[in-house]
Design an enzyme around this catalytic site. Structure first.
Site, short mmCIF file in Angstrom:
data_model
loop_
_atom_site.label_atom_id
_atom_site.label_comp_id
_atom_site.label_asym_id
_atom_site.label_seq_id
_atom_site.Cartn_x
_atom_site.Cartn_y
_atom_site.Cartn_z
N CYS A 51 0.84 -1.21 0.00
CA CYS A 51 0.00 0.00 0.00
C CYS A 51 0.87 1.26 0.00
O CYS A 51 1.78 1.41 0.81
CB CYS A 51 -0.91 -0.01 1.22
SG CYS A 51 -1.75 1.55 1.50
N CYS A 54 0.32 3.17 3.61
CA CYS A 54 0.63 2.60 4.93
C CYS A 54 1.94 3.20 5.48
O CYS A 54 2.84 3.56 4.71
CB CYS A 54 0.76 1.08 4.83
SG CYS A 54 -0.82 0.20 5.01
N HIS A 114 -4.57 0.16 7.78
CA HIS A 114 -5.01 -0.02 6.40
C HIS A 114 -6.47 -0.46 6.31
O HIS A 114 -7.16 -0.19 5.33
CB HIS A 114 -4.10 -1.06 5.74
CG HIS A 114 -4.35 -1.28 4.29
ND1 HIS A 114 -3.90 -0.41 3.32
CD2 HIS A 114 -5.03 -2.26 3.62
CE1 HIS A 114 -4.27 -0.87 2.13
NE2 HIS A 114 -4.95 -1.97 2.29
N ASN A 154 -12.99 10.33 -1.67
CA ASN A 154 -13.60 9.35 -2.56
C ASN A 154 -13.50 8.01 -1.88
O ASN A 154 -12.42 7.63 -1.45
CB ASN A 154 -12.84 9.25 -3.89
CG ASN A 154 -12.97 10.51 -4.69
OD1 ASN A 154 -14.03 11.10 -4.76
ND2 ASN A 154 -11.88 10.93 -5.29
N SER A 162 -8.61 4.94 -5.37
CA SER A 162 -7.56 4.06 -5.85
C SER A 162 -7.10 3.06 -4.79
O SER A 162 -6.40 2.10 -5.11
CB SER A 162 -6.36 4.91 -6.29
OG SER A 162 -5.94 5.73 -5.21
N HIS A 165 -7.08 2.06 1.81
CA HIS A 165 -6.52 2.67 3.02
C HIS A 165 -7.31 3.96 3.30
O HIS A 165 -7.46 4.79 2.41
CB HIS A 165 -5.03 2.98 2.80
CG HIS A 165 -4.33 3.32 4.08
ND1 HIS A 165 -3.34 2.51 4.61
CD2 HIS A 165 -4.50 4.33 4.95
CE1 HIS A 165 -2.93 3.04 5.75
NE2 HIS A 165 -3.62 4.15 5.97
N HIS A 167 -8.41 7.38 3.59
CA HIS A 167 -7.75 8.64 3.27
C HIS A 167 -8.70 9.57 2.55
O HIS A 167 -9.73 9.14 2.03
CB HIS A 167 -6.52 8.39 2.38
CG HIS A 167 -6.87 7.93 1.00
ND1 HIS A 167 -7.27 6.64 0.72
CD2 HIS A 167 -6.89 8.60 -0.18
CE1 HIS A 167 -7.51 6.54 -0.58
NE2 HIS A 167 -7.30 7.70 -1.16
N GLN A 169 -8.69 13.78 0.49
CA GLN A 169 -7.84 14.72 -0.23
C GLN A 169 -8.23 16.15 0.09
O GLN A 169 -9.34 16.41 0.55
CB GLN A 169 -8.00 14.51 -1.74
CG GLN A 169 -7.59 13.14 -2.23
CD GLN A 169 -7.50 13.14 -3.76
OE1 GLN A 169 -6.92 14.05 -4.36
NE2 GLN A 169 -8.06 12.13 -4.39
P1 H2U Z 1 -8.27 8.63 -4.42
O1 H2U Z 1 -8.58 8.68 -2.98
O2 H2U Z 1 -9.35 9.28 -5.22
O3 H2U Z 1 -7.91 7.29 -4.89
O4 H2U Z 1 -6.96 9.51 -4.61
C1 H2U Z 1 -5.74 9.19 -4.02
C2 H2U Z 1 -4.76 10.27 -4.35
O5 H2U Z 1 -3.49 9.89 -3.83
C3 H2U Z 1 -4.59 10.50 -5.84
O6 H2U Z 1 -4.87 11.85 -6.12
C4 H2U Z 1 -2.49 10.27 -4.74
C5 H2U Z 1 -3.12 10.18 -6.11
O7 H2U Z 1 -2.55 11.10 -6.98
N1 H2U Z 1 -1.34 9.40 -4.54
C6 H2U Z 1 -0.11 9.97 -4.22
O8 H2U Z 1 -0.01 11.17 -4.13
N2 H2U Z 1 0.96 9.15 -4.00
C7 H2U Z 1 0.91 7.79 -4.13
O9 H2U Z 1 1.89 7.13 -3.90
C8 H2U Z 1 -0.33 7.12 -4.51
C9 H2U Z 1 -1.54 7.98 -4.69
ZN ZN Z 2 -2.43 1.01 3.67
#
Ligand code: H2U
Ligand code: ZN
Length: 352
Positions: A51, A54, A114, A154, A162, A165, A167, A169
């Protein structure tokens, strides 16, 4: 509510956006032969070595996360907005408009775990997330070239998330984006014309006949808006008028954590699945002005329609004309109120 609202096609007005939604309650008996989607298995491990979010792991662009134990914020490695921009050269055509848009994108990991979604976090962890949101809103909003701070999440692959975990934004930018700008205008017009807050007035009306109220505590109310577009869409409203989350006191933060956790458990238990949604906090612009008309709030837009396997898509008439729904806001609020929220379904072993 008069019974005709359950039988007659009608349109409802969205006080916050000034847009209409078509409601067709007579249609809820139509057969469904459309797509059914596979349900999403919730993550099981507390730590996933693959992940990106994590603690201690390497992210996609090479940076390494610290061994965090509290909410962890980092600048998005693939940001949609960038802080330092040159001026865009002159217009690409006499009618076409464009402007460089500076901004900042950050990712907030809610918990080192996670496998914990918001609804399964201990209340103190949820309070820590709320404190993080407040800090980020203040810090980003204080930048003179930032006028809007959008905190959002999201959840679930159906919403394009994506990674399971937990999270969210934050995107902060120079100009107030379309939707909060529209909501701001609507609130300002109402405030000017009636001398009171649109959402205070609307909340009082909702509480007087609480058919759309899903849950409440001393400081917050969650309801399905009269004008909801998404089937189980909700609006989380603070009872106390304030334009931003920075004014939350300790008791209010705990109450906010409590109701957000309860709403998440309710959503997940509704179809015994990791309930997908997009959540976002709307607050006043960070333009350095007072905005007495603004009443901060949280929107939850979930795409699921009648089960974990059937989702609503905005296609056809909705893409071309206006949003439409079959199930009424009142029926959806009734269903959400009936969901047991004492325990998350994963703790009851009903995992899908
Ligand atoms: P989602 O929650 O919509 O999946 O978005 C996750 C965001 O995390 C996405 O904008 C960022 C992606 O660009 N990201 C990072 O900045 N670093 C990473 O290693 C993976 C995902
Ligand atoms: Zn994780």
């Amino acid at each position: 509510m008069p019974p005709e609202y359950d039988t007659i096609p009608h349109r409802r007005f969205n006080l916050l956006t000034g847009e209409w939604v078509l409601v067709s309650p007579q249609r809820t008996r139509r057969p469904w032969q459309g797509q059914t989607e596979a349900t999403e298995a919730p993550p099981v491990a507390a730590y996933d070595p693959t992940c990106y979010l994590c603690p201690g792991n390497e992210r996609a662009a090479g940076a390494r996360n610290p061994e965090y134990s509290q909410p962890f914020v980092f600048t998005n490695d693939f940001p949609a907005l960038l802080p330092d921009l040159p001026r865009l050269p002159d217009r690409p055509g006499p009618l076409l408009q464009a402007q460089a848009e500076p901004g900042v994108c950050r990712v907030v990991c809610y918990s080192p775990r996670h496998d914990l979604s918001f609804g399964q976090m201990p209340p103190q962890q949820a309070v820590a997330v709320i404190d993080t949101w407040r800090r980020e809103y203040v810090e980003l909003g204080a930048l003179p070239w930032i006028n809007a701070v959008q905190i959002f999440e999201n959840r679930g692959t159906a919403m394009g998330c994506s990674n399971p975990h937990p999270h969210g934004q934050i995107w902060a930018n120079a100009t107030v984006p379309t939707i909060p700008a529209r909501e701001g205008e609507r609130q300002e017009d109402f405030f000017r014309e009636r001398g009171k807050c649109l959402l205070c007035a609307s909340l009082a009306e909702e509480l007087a006949d609480p058919v759309r109220v899903v849950m409440a505590n001393n400081h917050f109310v969650v309801l399905v808006p009269f004008w909801a577009v998404w089937p189980f869409e909700t609006l989380l409203l603070p009872r106390r008028h304030d334009s931003r989350i920075t004014g939350l006191g300790p008791e209010e933060k705990e109450a906010l954590a409590e109701i957000m956790i309860r709403l998440n458990v309710c959503y997940d238990n509704l179809f015994a699945t990791v309930f997908p949604y997009s959540m976002g906090i709307h607050q006043q612009p960070t333009d350095g002005c007072e905005h007495p008309e603004w009443h901060w709030h949280v929107h939850y837009y979930p795409p699921l329609l009648r089960s974990a396997a059937v989702r609503k898509h905005m296609v056809g008439y909705e893409m071309m004309a206006m949003p439409q729904r079959d199930l009424t806001a009142e029926r959806c609020a009734e269903r959400l109120r009936a969901v047991p929220v004492d325990r998350h379904f994963r703790e009851r072993g009903e995992q899908r």
